[in-house]
Design a protein around this motif. Structure first.
Motif, mmCIF file in Angstrom:
data_model
loop_
_atom_site.group_PDB
_atom_site.id
_atom_site.type_symbol
_atom_site.label_atom_id
_atom_site.label_comp_id
_atom_site.label_asym_id
_atom_site.label_seq_id
_atom_site.Cartn_x
_atom_site.Cartn_y
_atom_site.Cartn_z
ATOM 1 N N ARG A 140 0.841 -1.186 0.000
ATOM 2 C CA ARG A 140 0.000 0.000 0.000
ATOM 3 C C ARG A 140 0.890 1.255 0.000
ATOM 4 N NH1 ARG A 140 -3.692 -3.422 -0.651
ATOM 5 N NH2 ARG A 140 -5.334 -3.836 0.877
ATOM 6 N N GLU B 226 2.077 4.979 0.943
ATOM 7 C CA GLU B 226 1.909 5.723 2.184
ATOM 8 C C GLU B 226 0.923 6.873 2.032
ATOM 9 O OE1 GLU B 226 5.660 6.986 3.675
ATOM 10 O OE2 GLU B 226 6.429 4.941 3.972
ATOM 11 N N ARG B 227 0.850 7.442 0.829
ATOM 12 C CA ARG B 227 -0.079 8.539 0.572
ATOM 13 C C ARG B 227 -0.991 8.149 -0.602
ATOM 14 N NH1 ARG B 227 0.556 13.174 3.179
ATOM 15 N NH2 ARG B 227 2.413 13.463 4.456
ATOM 16 N N PRO B 228 -2.031 7.387 -0.308
ATOM 17 C CA PRO B 228 -2.896 6.891 -1.380
ATOM 18 C C PRO B 228 -3.748 8.001 -1.987
ATOM 19 C CG PRO B 228 -3.818 6.343 0.758
ATOM 20 C CD PRO B 228 -2.457 6.915 1.012
ATOM 21 N N THR B 229 -4.136 7.798 -3.225
ATOM 22 C CA THR B 229 -5.079 8.697 -3.863
ATOM 23 C C THR B 229 -6.497 8.281 -3.485
ATOM 24 O OG1 THR B 229 -5.305 7.332 -5.852
ATOM 25 C CG2 THR B 229 -3.504 8.953 -5.812
ATOM 26 N N TYR C 92 -12.241 10.478 1.536
ATOM 27 C CA TYR C 92 -11.450 11.653 1.899
ATOM 28 C C TYR C 92 -11.087 11.621 3.384
ATOM 29 C CZ TYR C 92 -13.062 13.336 -2.626
ATOM 30 O OH TYR C 92 -13.323 13.459 -3.960
ATOM 31 N N ARG D 243 -8.505 8.717 3.904
ATOM 32 C CA ARG D 243 -7.149 9.106 3.520
ATOM 33 C C ARG D 243 -6.511 9.978 4.593
ATOM 34 N NH1 ARG D 243 -5.994 12.410 -1.983
ATOM 35 N NH2 ARG D 243 -7.264 13.936 -0.842
ATOM 36 N N THR D 244 -7.297 10.865 5.199
ATOM 37 C CA THR D 244 -6.785 11.715 6.275
ATOM 38 C C THR D 244 -6.339 10.878 7.470
ATOM 39 O OG1 THR D 244 -8.218 13.545 5.605
ATOM 40 C CG2 THR D 244 -7.342 13.601 7.854
ATOM 41 N N HIS E 299 -3.120 8.998 6.555
ATOM 42 C CA HIS E 299 -1.971 9.925 6.591
ATOM 43 C C HIS E 299 -1.549 10.209 8.024
ATOM 44 C CE1 HIS E 299 -2.675 11.801 2.327
ATOM 45 N NE2 HIS E 299 -2.345 10.532 2.301
ATOM 46 N N TRP F 89 -7.688 -0.866 4.260
ATOM 47 C CA TRP F 89 -6.476 -0.307 3.665
ATOM 48 C C TRP F 89 -5.226 -0.781 4.400
ATOM 49 C CZ3 TRP F 89 -5.303 1.890 -0.774
ATOM 50 C CH2 TRP F 89 -4.037 2.458 -0.900
ATOM 51 N N THR F 90 -5.282 -0.777 5.721
ATOM 52 C CA THR F 90 -4.109 -1.160 6.522
ATOM 53 C C THR F 90 -4.004 -2.666 6.736
ATOM 54 O OG1 THR F 90 -5.376 -0.843 8.579
ATOM 55 C CG2 THR F 90 -4.121 1.042 7.742
#
Length: 268
Positions: A6, A8-11, A45, A48-49, A52, A106-107
Motif C-alpha cells: 500500500r 503511504e499517501r494513497p489517492t 477523503y 485518507r486523512t 496519513h 487499507w491497513t
C-alpha cells in the motif's frame, strides 16, 4: 492492488478501489442507506486523512462511539437545536462507521476487536438516545414529571431487546456448531408464506428500521419541526410513537427469526 504494498499517501481512487469493493457497496442488508446517499462518497477523503495521520481503524471506531454518545447528549439542548444537532451527529457517526472499515481494509488490520467496538458503538448509541429524550422531557416539564424518563428508559431497553434478537440467533447457530449464514443466502428470510408477505409489506413503511440512531434522530427531528409549527411538543409525541411501536416491531422480528431457516438444524 489488494495484494500489492500500500502506498503511504494513497489517492482517493486507490482508497475507493481497495476499500469500497462491490462486496461492500452492494450489500443489501448490511449497508446502511446513508452509504448510497452520502457516506461512501465522502468517506474516502476522511479515510485518507486518517491513514496519513496514522490513526488506526479502532481509533476511528472510538471516535464513532463518542460521536454517537454526543448525539444522545445533544437532546439536552433546549428547543429545536437539540434534535437538529443530534441528527447531524448521528449522520457523522455513520460517516465514521464507513471510514473505520475502510481504514481497516487499507491497513489490512481487521479483526474481532474492531467488530466488537463497532457493535458497542451502535448498541449504546441506539439505547442512549431514547433515554436522553426521556430525561430531556422530564427536565422540561414544570413538575419534573419522571414518567417521561421512565418511558425513555423502557424504550431504551426495548431497543436493546430488539437488537439482541439478531445476536441471539447468530450465537445460537455458533453454539450449535452451524456456520454463520451469508447476507445473501436467504437463511434469514421467513419460510412461512404470510410472514414473508408481511415482511415485504413492512418494507413500504419500514417502522422496524426506526430504531437505528440515524432514523431515531430523524423521526424525532421531523415530528419536532411539525410540533413547532403546530404548537405541540413534537419530541414528546415522537417518544410516545416510538415506544408504542417498539413491542410490535419486536414481536414481528421474533416471528420472522423463528419462521426462517436461521435456527433450523439442516441435519434433522
Amino acid at each position: 492492488m489488494s495484494d500489492a504494498p500500500r502506498p503511504e499517501r494513497p489517492t482517493i481512487e486507490q482508497i475507493r478501489e481497495v476499500c469500497q469493493p462491490d462486496s461492500i457497496r452492494k450489500r443489501k442488508n448490511a449497508e446502511h442507506w446513508t452509504g448510497d446517499v452520502f457516506t461512501r462518497s465522502i468517506s474516502p477523503y476522511l479515510t485518507r486523512t486518517f491513514v496519513h495521520a496514522g490513526i488506526s481503524a479502532n481509533g476511528v471506531t472510538v471516535g464513532m462511539i463518542l460521536c454517537g454518545w454526543a448525539a444522545a447528549a445533544a437532546f439536552f439542548i433546549p428547543g429545536i437545536a437539540g434534535p437538529i444537532l443530534a441528527a447531524v451527529l448521528a449522520m457523522l457517526q455513520m460517516l465514521l462507521d464507513a471510514s473505520d472499515g475502510e481504514v481497516a481494509r487499507w491497513t489490512r488490520k481487521m479483526g474481532p476487536r474492531g467488530i466488537f467496538l463497532d457493535r458497542f458503538a451502535h448498541t449504546t448509541t441506539e439505547s442512549l438516545i431514547p433515554i436522553a429524550i426521556g430525561l430531556r422531557l422530564t427536565i422540561e416539564s414544570s413538575d419534573n414529571n419522571w414518567a417521561w424518563a421512565f418511558v425513555g428508559a423502557v424504550l431504551g431497553v426495548l431497543v436493546l431487546v430488539n437488537k439482541s434478537l439478531n445476536e441471539a440467533s447468530r450465537m445460537s447457530r455458533v453454539e450449535s456448531g452451524l456456520d454463520l449464514p451469508k447476507k445473501t443466502d436467504g437463511t434469514s428470510a421467513p419460510r412461512v408464506g404470510w410472514v414473508a408477505t408481511a415482511r415485504r409489506a413492512a418494507n413500504f413503511v419500514p417502522i422496524h428500521r426506526a430504531y437505528h440512531s440515524v432514523e431515531q434522530t430523524l423521526v424525532v427531528l421531523a415530528i419536532a419541526i411539525v410540533g413547532l409549527a403546530a404548537g405541540f411538543n413534537g419530541v414528546a409525541v415522537a417518544l410516545i410513537l416510538l415506544a408504542v411501536a417498539a413491542p410490535l416491531v419486536i414481536a414481528g422480528h421474533m416471528v420472522a427469526i423463528l419462521t426462517s431457516s436461521m435456527l433450523r438444524n439442516p441435519h434433522t
